[in-house]
Write an enzyme that holds these catalytic residues in place. Sequence first.
Site, PDB file in Angstrom:
ATOM      1  N   LYS A  13      45.557 -25.116 -23.596  1.00 33.89           N
ATOM      2  CA  LYS A  13      45.392 -23.685 -22.952  1.00 33.89           C
ATOM      3  C   LYS A  13      46.670 -22.756 -23.775  1.00 33.89           C
ATOM      4  O   LYS A  13      46.527 -21.601 -24.063  1.00 33.89           O
ATOM      5  CB  LYS A  13      45.532 -23.488 -21.481  1.00 33.89           C
ATOM      6  CG  LYS A  13      46.579 -24.037 -20.881  1.00 33.89           C
ATOM      7  CD  LYS A  13      46.546 -24.033 -19.235  1.00 33.89           C
ATOM      8  CE  LYS A  13      47.702 -24.293 -18.237  1.00 33.89           C
ATOM      9  NZ  LYS A  13      47.519 -25.684 -18.549  1.00 33.89           N
ATOM     10  N   ARG A  88      48.543 -20.567 -10.515  1.00 33.35           N
ATOM     11  CA  ARG A  88      48.614 -22.227 -10.335  1.00 33.35           C
ATOM     12  C   ARG A  88      47.984 -22.532  -9.033  1.00 33.35           C
ATOM     13  O   ARG A  88      47.939 -23.856  -9.107  1.00 33.35           O
ATOM     14  CB  ARG A  88      50.250 -22.723 -10.519  1.00 33.35           C
ATOM     15  CG  ARG A  88      50.825 -22.677 -11.740  1.00 33.35           C
ATOM     16  CD  ARG A  88      52.068 -23.352 -11.714  1.00 33.35           C
ATOM     17  NE  ARG A  88      52.810 -23.344 -12.999  1.00 33.35           N
ATOM     18  CZ  ARG A  88      52.534 -23.940 -14.108  1.00 33.35           C
ATOM     19  NH1 ARG A  88      51.679 -24.999 -13.787  1.00 33.35           N
ATOM     20  NH2 ARG A  88      53.346 -23.838 -15.153  1.00 33.35           N
ATOM     21  N   ARG A 127      51.787 -38.592 -27.388  1.00 30.82           N
ATOM     22  CA  ARG A 127      52.519 -37.644 -28.227  1.00 30.82           C
ATOM     23  C   ARG A 127      54.026 -38.369 -28.773  1.00 30.82           C
ATOM     24  O   ARG A 127      54.303 -38.992 -27.851  1.00 30.82           O
ATOM     25  CB  ARG A 127      52.912 -36.518 -27.238  1.00 30.82           C
ATOM     26  CG  ARG A 127      51.822 -35.567 -26.867  1.00 30.82           C
ATOM     27  CD  ARG A 127      52.061 -34.440 -26.262  1.00 30.82           C
ATOM     28  NE  ARG A 127      52.829 -34.384 -25.026  1.00 30.82           N
ATOM     29  CZ  ARG A 127      53.132 -33.319 -24.085  1.00 30.82           C
ATOM     30  NH1 ARG A 127      52.605 -32.243 -24.420  1.00 30.82           N
ATOM     31  NH2 ARG A 127      53.646 -33.784 -22.939  1.00 30.82           N
ATOM     32  N   ARG A 160      58.487 -38.941 -25.073  1.00 29.31           N
ATOM     33  CA  ARG A 160      59.213 -38.082 -24.131  1.00 29.31           C
ATOM     34  C   ARG A 160      59.318 -39.078 -22.997  1.00 29.31           C
ATOM     35  O   ARG A 160      58.273 -39.703 -22.702  1.00 29.31           O
ATOM     36  CB  ARG A 160      58.637 -36.871 -23.839  1.00 29.31           C
ATOM     37  CG  ARG A 160      59.211 -35.699 -24.647  1.00 29.31           C
ATOM     38  CD  ARG A 160      58.680 -34.308 -24.353  1.00 29.31           C
ATOM     39  NE  ARG A 160      57.655 -34.172 -22.883  1.00 29.31           N
ATOM     40  CZ  ARG A 160      57.204 -33.130 -22.437  1.00 29.31           C
ATOM     41  NH1 ARG A 160      57.048 -32.195 -23.262  1.00 29.31           N
ATOM     42  NH2 ARG A 160      56.911 -33.001 -21.345  1.00 29.31           N
ATOM     43  N   ARG A 171      51.125 -35.609 -12.687  1.00 27.98           N
ATOM     44  CA  ARG A 171      50.767 -34.215 -13.106  1.00 27.98           C
ATOM     45  C   ARG A 171      49.571 -33.930 -12.864  1.00 27.98           C
ATOM     46  O   ARG A 171      49.337 -32.843 -12.419  1.00 27.98           O
ATOM     47  CB  ARG A 171      51.313 -33.853 -14.587  1.00 27.98           C
ATOM     48  CG  ARG A 171      52.790 -34.137 -14.731  1.00 27.98           C
ATOM     49  CD  ARG A 171      53.524 -34.480 -15.966  1.00 27.98           C
ATOM     50  NE  ARG A 171      52.922 -33.478 -16.942  1.00 27.98           N
ATOM     51  CZ  ARG A 171      53.128 -33.600 -18.438  1.00 27.98           C
ATOM     52  NH1 ARG A 171      53.670 -34.887 -18.613  1.00 27.98           N
ATOM     53  NH2 ARG A 171      52.879 -32.897 -19.118  1.00 27.98           N
TER      54      ARG A 171
END
Length: 215
Positions: A13, A88, A127, A160, A171
């Site tokens: 997004k 949120r 990632r 990360r 999450r």
Amino acid sequence: MRIVMLGAPGSGKGTQAKLLQADHGVPQISTGDLLRSAVAEATELGLIAKAVMESGELVSDEIVSAMIKERFGHPDAARGFILDGYPRNLAQAEDLNAVLGELGIELDAAVLMDVSTAVLMKRLTGRRTCSRTGKLLNIYFSPPEELDACLAAGGELLQRGDDNEQAIGNRLEVYERQTAPLIAYYRKRGLLKPVAAQGAVDEIHARLRTTLGLA
């Protein structure tokens, strides 16, 4: 163009919001950016937010809503805005609705970046950052030659610390619990516009533009 971007972490997004901003000259508004800017500029709201954060507490919905309202008053938002990561939860959605009502404006759409959990996990756990060039890569989706180029240059593919499966699972769980109910909220109001968010960035952007009637 006055839209809200909805979607789980890794749904793209933020990337698509930036592309829309570049295409149409309306600001991408992120609450994180607003907070950092307000604190750095030592605005009245920024000083309040800084004190709250320094005490270890979360900035209240009331403060965030006040910042959003203030941001809507800037000249660059006169033609519209793209809200990225706000609201949120349902309480923030109601706050936003109240702010828009006070200003006499309405949302055009709530865009849902719709992507499967399996793809989200690959996007996030895959990632990597090349230690040599700083380029962002993905071990599942980046072309092999890009990954090889990093290694051939003497770089490492760094991950990360919060991109592990457990942290990402947490999450996504928070998203499902707090943010996913917004889908029903905006569907009920006739504003929800789902976009298939799998594939290349430019392909997704073309689908987004078609969904918003911009193609």
